[in-house]
Write a protein that holds these residues in place. Structure first.
Motif, PDB file in Angstrom:
ATOM      1  N   TYR A 176      18.526 100.153  25.748  1.00 30.92           N
ATOM      2  CA  TYR A 176      18.723  99.155  26.817  1.00 30.92           C
ATOM      3  C   TYR A 176      19.373  98.178  26.250  1.00 30.92           C
ATOM      4  O   TYR A 176      19.619  97.231  25.343  1.00 30.92           O
ATOM      5  CB  TYR A 176      17.387  98.711  27.248  1.00 30.92           C
ATOM      6  N   CYS A 177      20.611  98.057  26.829  1.00 30.75           N
ATOM      7  CA  CYS A 177      20.908  96.153  26.465  1.00 30.75           C
ATOM      8  C   CYS A 177      21.162  95.376  27.652  1.00 30.75           C
ATOM      9  O   CYS A 177      20.441  94.952  28.584  1.00 30.75           O
ATOM     10  CB  CYS A 177      22.385  96.377  26.725  1.00 30.75           C
ATOM     11  N   HIS A 178      20.158  94.237  27.639  1.00 33.42           N
ATOM     12  CA  HIS A 178      20.007  92.977  28.854  1.00 33.42           C
ATOM     13  C   HIS A 178      20.695  91.763  28.586  1.00 33.42           C
ATOM     14  O   HIS A 178      20.783  90.830  29.160  1.00 33.42           O
ATOM     15  CB  HIS A 178      18.413  92.160  28.063  1.00 33.42           C
ATOM     16  N   CYS A 179      22.259  92.260  28.171  1.00 34.26           N
ATOM     17  CA  CYS A 179      23.102  91.323  28.399  1.00 34.26           C
ATOM     18  C   CYS A 179      23.561  91.299  29.425  1.00 34.26           C
ATOM     19  O   CYS A 179      23.931  91.601  30.260  1.00 34.26           O
ATOM     20  CB  CYS A 179      24.479  91.336  27.216  1.00 34.26           C
ATOM     21  N   ARG A 180      24.221  89.383  29.686  1.00 34.77           N
ATOM     22  CA  ARG A 180      24.730  89.592  31.340  1.00 34.77           C
ATOM     23  C   ARG A 180      26.286  90.114  31.663  1.00 34.77           C
ATOM     24  O   ARG A 180      25.969  90.126  32.184  1.00 34.77           O
ATOM     25  CB  ARG A 180      25.126  87.666  31.074  1.00 34.77           C
ATOM     26  N   SER A 181      27.175  90.525  30.648  1.00 37.37           N
ATOM     27  CA  SER A 181      27.824  91.066  30.740  1.00 37.37           C
ATOM     28  C   SER A 181      27.819  92.339  31.122  1.00 37.37           C
ATOM     29  O   SER A 181      28.429  93.201  31.685  1.00 37.37           O
ATOM     30  CB  SER A 181      28.708  91.038  29.629  1.00 37.37           C
ATOM     31  N   CYS A 182      26.856  93.145  30.528  1.00 35.21           N
ATOM     32  CA  CYS A 182      26.542  94.734  31.629  1.00 35.21           C
ATOM     33  C   CYS A 182      25.318  94.237  32.343  1.00 35.21           C
ATOM     34  O   CYS A 182      26.076  94.990  33.206  1.00 35.21           O
ATOM     35  CB  CYS A 182      25.295  95.349  30.054  1.00 35.21           C
ATOM     36  N   ARG A 183      24.938  93.199  32.781  1.00 33.85           N
ATOM     37  CA  ARG A 183      24.925  92.597  34.265  1.00 33.85           C
ATOM     38  C   ARG A 183      25.374  92.430  35.053  1.00 33.85           C
ATOM     39  O   ARG A 183      26.024  93.726  36.921  1.00 33.85           O
ATOM     40  CB  ARG A 183      24.038  91.534  34.377  1.00 33.85           C
ATOM     41  N   ARG A 184      26.561  91.700  35.193  1.00 30.45           N
ATOM     42  CA  ARG A 184      27.824  91.497  36.022  1.00 30.45           C
ATOM     43  C   ARG A 184      28.609  92.644  36.211  1.00 30.45           C
ATOM     44  O   ARG A 184      28.667  93.053  37.435  1.00 30.45           O
ATOM     45  CB  ARG A 184      28.193  90.507  35.660  1.00 30.45           C
ATOM     46  N   HIS A 185      28.920  94.042  34.838  1.00 31.72           N
ATOM     47  CA  HIS A 185      29.916  95.462  35.265  1.00 31.72           C
ATOM     48  C   HIS A 185      28.327  95.837  36.073  1.00 31.72           C
ATOM     49  O   HIS A 185      29.309  96.962  37.083  1.00 31.72           O
ATOM     50  CB  HIS A 185      29.981  95.233  34.064  1.00 31.72           C
ATOM     51  N   SER A 186      27.354  96.254  35.609  1.00 31.42           N
ATOM     52  CA  SER A 186      26.283  96.765  37.035  1.00 31.42           C
ATOM     53  C   SER A 186      25.999  96.901  38.076  1.00 31.42           C
ATOM     54  O   SER A 186      25.715  97.944  39.127  1.00 31.42           O
ATOM     55  CB  SER A 186      25.820  97.965  35.622  1.00 31.42           C
ATOM     56  N   GLY A 187      25.641  94.985  37.873  1.00 36.40           N
ATOM     57  CA  GLY A 187      25.029  95.245  39.190  1.00 36.40           C
ATOM     58  C   GLY A 187      23.285  95.269  38.679  1.00 36.40           C
ATOM     59  O   GLY A 187      22.485  95.463  39.772  1.00 36.40           O
ATOM     60  N   ALA A 188      23.172  95.778  38.431  1.00 34.94           N
ATOM     61  CA  ALA A 188      21.336  96.139  37.681  1.00 34.94           C
ATOM     62  C   ALA A 188      21.032  94.711  36.624  1.00 34.94           C
ATOM     63  O   ALA A 188      21.599  94.586  35.492  1.00 34.94           O
ATOM     64  CB  ALA A 188      21.338  96.859  36.799  1.00 34.94           C
ATOM     65  N   PRO A 189      19.846  94.963  36.571  1.00 36.63           N
ATOM     66  CA  PRO A 189      18.674  93.573  35.989  1.00 36.63           C
ATOM     67  C   PRO A 189      19.198  94.053  34.138  1.00 36.63           C
ATOM     68  O   PRO A 189      19.232  93.444  33.378  1.00 36.63           O
ATOM     69  CB  PRO A 189      17.283  93.476  36.619  1.00 36.63           C
ATOM     70  N   LEU A 190      19.274  95.344  33.739  1.00 38.14           N
ATOM     71  CA  LEU A 190      19.626  96.059  32.608  1.00 38.14           C
ATOM     72  C   LEU A 190      20.401  97.386  33.038  1.00 38.14           C
ATOM     73  O   LEU A 190      20.363  97.941  33.410  1.00 38.14           O
ATOM     74  CB  LEU A 190      18.289  95.708  31.825  1.00 38.14           C
ATOM     75  N   THR A 191      20.785  97.323  31.412  1.00 41.79           N
ATOM     76  CA  THR A 191      21.636  98.614  31.353  1.00 41.79           C
ATOM     77  C   THR A 191      21.003  99.784  30.549  1.00 41.79           C
ATOM     78  O   THR A 191      20.571  99.395  29.220  1.00 41.79           O
ATOM     79  CB  THR A 191      23.064  98.639  31.096  1.00 41.79           C
ATOM     80  N   ALA A 192      21.461 100.949  30.628  1.00 44.99           N
ATOM     81  CA  ALA A 192      20.558 101.727  29.445  1.00 44.99           C
ATOM     82  C   ALA A 192      21.703 102.716  28.934  1.00 44.99           C
ATOM     83  O   ALA A 192      22.692 103.236  29.844  1.00 44.99           O
ATOM     84  CB  ALA A 192      20.311 102.510  29.537  1.00 44.99           C
ATOM     85  N   PHE A 193      22.307 103.317  27.611  1.00 42.16           N
ATOM     86  CA  PHE A 193      23.395 103.560  27.318  1.00 42.16           C
ATOM     87  C   PHE A 193      22.959 104.995  26.121  1.00 42.16           C
ATOM     88  O   PHE A 193      22.135 104.715  24.971  1.00 42.16           O
ATOM     89  CB  PHE A 193      24.380 102.548  26.570  1.00 42.16           C
ATOM     90  N   VAL A 194      23.660 105.251  26.078  1.00 37.26           N
ATOM     91  CA  VAL A 194      23.851 106.779  24.996  1.00 37.26           C
ATOM     92  C   VAL A 194      25.041 106.648  24.409  1.00 37.26           C
ATOM     93  O   VAL A 194      26.002 106.435  25.212  1.00 37.26           O
ATOM     94  CB  VAL A 194      23.295 108.041  25.892  1.00 37.26           C
TER      95      VAL A 194
END
Ligand SMILES: [Zn+2]
Ligand SMILES: [Zn+2]
Length: 140
Positions: A33-51
């Motif tokens: 998971y990533c909680h960074c602000r850039s990921c939030r802005r890019h995804s529109g979600a409160p956090l992202t999950a990556f593989v």
């Protein structure tokens, strides 16, 4: 990085409208998971999950993704028709990597995240109850 559930069969996925499709061969290098602000802005979600896969494991099957350089050398890609967020791409430890948003996979169940990164940037109302490692910044 802790061990993760590895799916040797690789992964397939794409965007919401179906124009962009990808395939990754072999086992991923990790998932988190990533909680960074850039990921939030890019995804529109409160956090992202990556593989995470090495770039040479990845084949773009159809469509042309748009990309945005969110910090020097870091590219975030998306479908310019439907807006789906697809990847975070960068050079990390002398290797080109492609991190797919797990939510863009056909089978997101296949790659459960095994850690949290940039945890210090998380939104306070998001309560994380799992026991996974939580790194304040990037992976260590
Ligand atoms: Zn699309
Ligand atoms: Zn992030």
């Amino acid at each position: 990085m802790a061990d993760i559930v590895r799916d040797e069969g690789g992964a397939e996925g794409g965007c919401l409208c179906g124009a962009i499709r990808y395939r990754a061969k072999g086992a991923p290098e990790g998932a988190g998971y990533c909680h960074c602000r850039s990921c939030r802005r890019h995804s529109g979600a409160p956090l992202t999950a990556f593989v995470v896969f090495a770039a040479e494991q990845v084949e773009w099957v159809s469509g042309d993704r748009a990309r945005y350089e969110s910090s020097p050398g870091v590219y975030r890609t998306f479908c310019q028709d439907c807006g789906s967020t697809l990847t975070y791409e960068a050079r990390y430890q002398n290797k080109d990597i492609v991190e797919f948003h797990i939510s863009s996979l056909d089978d997101p169940e296949a790659f459960p995240p095994n850690e949290h990164t940039h945890y210090r940037e998380r939104i306070s109302w998001l309560h994380v109850a799992d026991e996974l490692p939580k790194f304040p910044g990037s992976m260590v």
